[in-house]
Write an enzyme that holds these catalytic residues in place. Structure first.
Site, PDB file in Angstrom:
ATOM      1  N   MET A  29       0.953  -1.487  -0.095  1.00 14.11           N
ATOM      2  CA  MET A  29      -0.070   0.176  -0.154  1.00 14.11           C
ATOM      3  C   MET A  29       0.739   1.703  -0.310  1.00 14.11           C
ATOM      4  SD  MET A  29      -2.904  -1.019   2.907  1.00 14.11           S
ATOM      5  CE  MET A  29      -2.767  -0.633   3.828  1.00 14.11           C
ATOM      6  N   ALA A  31       4.557   3.874   1.294  1.00 12.79           N
ATOM      7  CA  ALA A  31       4.457   3.954   2.577  1.00 12.79           C
ATOM      8  C   ALA A  31       5.698   2.631   2.884  1.00 12.79           C
ATOM      9  CB  ALA A  31       4.014   4.445   3.585  1.00 12.79           C
ATOM     10  N   HIS A  33       8.976   0.266   3.943  1.00 11.10           N
ATOM     11  CA  HIS A  33      10.503   0.254   4.597  1.00 11.10           C
ATOM     12  C   HIS A  33      10.766  -0.492   4.951  1.00 11.10           C
ATOM     13  CE1 HIS A  33       7.111  -2.367   6.277  1.00 11.10           C
ATOM     14  NE2 HIS A  33       5.904  -1.773   6.498  1.00 11.10           N
ATOM     15  N   GLY A  35      10.605  -3.359   5.724  1.00  8.02           N
ATOM     16  CA  GLY A  35      10.096  -4.531   5.816  1.00  8.02           C
ATOM     17  C   GLY A  35       9.713  -5.567   4.325  1.00  8.02           C
ATOM     18  N   HIS A  36       9.360  -3.790   3.758  1.00  8.09           N
ATOM     19  CA  HIS A  36       8.986  -3.985   2.225  1.00  8.09           C
ATOM     20  C   HIS A  36      10.258  -4.541   1.671  1.00  8.09           C
ATOM     21  CE1 HIS A  36       5.296  -1.391   3.969  1.00  8.09           C
ATOM     22  NE2 HIS A  36       5.482  -2.372   3.167  1.00  8.09           N
ATOM     23  N   GLN A  60     -10.461  -2.248   1.626  1.00  4.88           N
ATOM     24  CA  GLN A  60     -10.120  -2.354   2.431  1.00  4.88           C
ATOM     25  C   GLN A  60      -9.663  -2.047   3.855  1.00  4.88           C
ATOM     26  OE1 GLN A  60      -5.850  -3.770   1.265  1.00  4.88           O
ATOM     27  NE2 GLN A  60      -5.426  -4.035   2.671  1.00  4.88           N
ATOM     28  N   ASP A 150       1.536 -10.022   9.040  1.00  2.61           N
ATOM     29  CA  ASP A 150       0.304  -9.748   8.142  1.00  2.61           C
ATOM     30  C   ASP A 150       0.004 -12.009   8.475  1.00  2.61           C
ATOM     31  OD1 ASP A 150      -0.474  -6.892   8.090  1.00  2.61           O
ATOM     32  OD2 ASP A 150       1.710  -7.345   7.383  1.00  2.61           O
ATOM     33  N   MET A 184       8.451  -3.722  12.206  1.00  5.02           N
ATOM     34  CA  MET A 184       7.856  -2.513  11.906  1.00  5.02           C
ATOM     35  C   MET A 184       6.313  -2.751  10.360  1.00  5.02           C
ATOM     36  SD  MET A 184      11.822  -2.105   9.433  1.00  5.02           S
ATOM     37  CE  MET A 184      12.968  -1.787  10.558  1.00  5.02           C
TER      38      MET A 184
HETATM   39  N1  LIG Z   1       8.052  -5.455   9.633  1.00  4.54           N
HETATM   40  C1  LIG Z   1       7.395  -6.314   7.941  1.00  4.54           C
HETATM   41  N2  LIG Z   1       8.091  -7.591   7.313  1.00  4.54           N
HETATM   42  C2  LIG Z   1       7.342  -8.486   7.211  1.00  4.54           C
HETATM   43  N3  LIG Z   1       7.424  -8.414   5.695  1.00  4.54           N
HETATM   44  C3  LIG Z   1       5.950  -6.930   6.136  1.00  4.54           C
HETATM   45  C4  LIG Z   1       5.964  -5.749   7.697  1.00  4.54           C
HETATM   46  N4  LIG Z   1       5.164  -5.006   7.325  1.00  4.54           N
HETATM   47  C5  LIG Z   1       4.545  -5.282   5.605  1.00  4.54           C
HETATM   48  N5  LIG Z   1       5.294  -6.748   5.575  1.00  4.54           N
HETATM   49  C6  LIG Z   1       4.235  -7.155   4.511  1.00  4.54           C
HETATM   50  O1  LIG Z   1       4.416  -6.456   3.128  1.00  4.54           O
HETATM   51  C7  LIG Z   1       2.972  -5.893   2.587  1.00  4.54           C
HETATM   52  C8  LIG Z   1       2.517  -5.129   2.357  1.00  4.54           C
HETATM   53  O2  LIG Z   1       2.155  -4.596   3.530  1.00  4.54           O
HETATM   54  P1  LIG Z   1       1.869  -3.011   3.593  1.00  4.54           P
HETATM   55  O3  LIG Z   1       1.384  -2.343   2.348  1.00  4.54           O
HETATM   56  O4  LIG Z   1       0.149  -3.126   4.389  1.00  4.54           O
HETATM   57  O5  LIG Z   1       2.675  -2.328   4.874  1.00  4.54           O
HETATM   58  P2  LIG Z   1       2.439  -2.029   6.253  1.00  4.54           P
HETATM   59  O6  LIG Z   1       3.654  -2.180   6.674  1.00  4.54           O
HETATM   60  O7  LIG Z   1       1.623  -3.943   6.906  1.00  4.54           O
HETATM   61  O8  LIG Z   1       1.521  -1.604   6.721  1.00  4.54           O
HETATM   62  P3  LIG Z   1       0.178  -1.179   7.601  1.00  4.54           P
HETATM   63  O9  LIG Z   1       0.096  -1.211   8.696  1.00  4.54           O
HETATM   64  O10 LIG Z   1      -0.611  -0.003   7.230  1.00  4.54           O
HETATM   65  O11 LIG Z   1      -0.737  -2.223   7.152  1.00  4.54           O
HETATM   66  C9  LIG Z   1       2.573  -7.303   2.933  1.00  4.54           C
HETATM   67  O12 LIG Z   1       2.588  -8.270   2.372  1.00  4.54           O
HETATM   68  C10 LIG Z   1       2.642  -7.194   4.634  1.00  4.54           C
HETATM   69  O13 LIG Z   1       3.234  -8.386   5.110  1.00  4.54           O
HETATM   70 MG   LIG Z   2      -0.558  -3.780   5.760  1.00  2.00          MG
END
Ligand SMILES: Nc1ncnc2c1ncn2[C@@H]1O[C@H](COP(=O)(O)OP(=O)(O)OP(=O)(O)O)[C@@H](O)[C@H]1O
Ligand SMILES: [Mg+2]
Length: 285
Positions: A29, A31, A33, A35-36, A60, A150, A184
């Protein structure tokens, strides 16, 4: 190599057709970081071509959730994608994804989508699965990477790929954490410094539970609960120890991997975290 940015279906089709070999997708989505970045790095390692989608999916978000204030950072997102060697970024607007407005036909997450996150966020997972299904069709990946952070979403997407015969391998990536163990999340930017401190109680609770793994479910839940009770600024939504297939609370005799999962509101921000834990006595070597 360069990272191509496309916004429309037509541009995506042309750019997708030009990709070679095994294609991996990372759906986000925005933003972005670290993790992405980790999901992208894993995809980069496994596949020949990597597509990142950036789409803040209105479907969603419930009314009253944070859609309108969600961070939008396309320029820095693109910089991260370039750094990670992404081939193609698809960043559609809602009009591109939903040209006829809100879709009447949706993917239903069923019973697994009604518990945990789904019970606090009705319709959330139908919205997630619907957009993931659409993006699967549009991007046509061989591999798709999702974060363990998630856990319920990951399970539901796996189930959807199986149950609806998407010829796509769904791959889980472990949760990436800050130095102080906070998971994250794009939503962490909402946290004030007081919130940020209180938010650490989530991962601390999970670690306290993990430390009781050999003693069984009751001890795990009690240790995690004790940490959360000690943090009045964290309003706990749920703390559960569930099996990884049905997401049901595990019984005391349970052995094997279970997911210790927590959701809490800290200040105005709803946070989630989880740890897969091997429950039960360690077998003698
Ligand atoms: N800390 C993390 N470690 C591993 N994967 C992550 C992490 N944060 C997000 N993701 C994964 O990145 C993908 C995109 O997630 P998303 O764009 O919703 O980011 P988010 O950090 O989860 O944002 P939000 O917390 O607002 O939902 C998903 O598969 C999510 O599980
Ligand atoms: Mg998310």
């Amino acid at each position: 190599m360069t990272t191509q940015l496309v916004h429309t279906r037509k541009e995506l089709r042309a750019a997708r057709d030009a990709l070679s070999g095994r294609v991996a997708v990372v759906m986000t989505m925005g933003a972005l970081h670290p993790g992405h970045a980790q999901l992208i790095a894993q995809a980069r390692q496994d596949a020949d071509s990597v597509v990142v989608t950036i789409f803040l999916n209105p479907l969603q978000f419930a009314a009253g959730e944070d859609l309108s204030r969600y961070p939008r950072t396309l320029e820095s997102d693109l910089a991260i994608c370039r750094e990670q060697g992404v081939d193609l970024v698809f960043a559609p607007t809602p009009d591109v994804m939903y040209p006829d407005g809100e879709p009447g036909i949706r993917v239903s997450a069923g019973a697994l989508g009604a518990v945990l996150e789904g019970s606090s966020r009705p319709g959330h997972f139908d919205g997630v699965l619907t957009v993931v299904a659409k993006l699967f069709h549009l991007v046509r990946p061989d591999l798709a990477y999702f974060g363990q952070k998630d856990a319920q979403q990951l399970l539901l997407i796996r189930r959807m790929a199986t149950d609806l015969d998407f010829p796509i391998e769904v791959i889980a990536v472990p949760t990436v954490r800050e130095d102080d163990d906070l998971a994250m999340s794009s939503r962490n930017v909402y946290l004030t410094s007081t919130d940020r401190e209180a938010a650490l109680s989530l991962s601390r609770a999970l670690r306290a539970g993990e430390a009781q793994a050999v003693r069984g479910p009751a001890a795990i839940r009690r240790a995690a609960r004790d940490v959360l009770v000690g943090e009045p600024l964290a309003q706990v939504d749920y703390l559960v120890l569930v099996d990884p297939v049905r997401l049901e609370e595990v019984p005391e005799w349970y052995h094997g991997v279970a997911i210790l999962a927590v959701a809490a509101k800290v200040g105005t921000t709803r946070l989630i975290d989880n740890l897969p834990i091997t429950v039960g006595p360690v077998a003698p070597a």
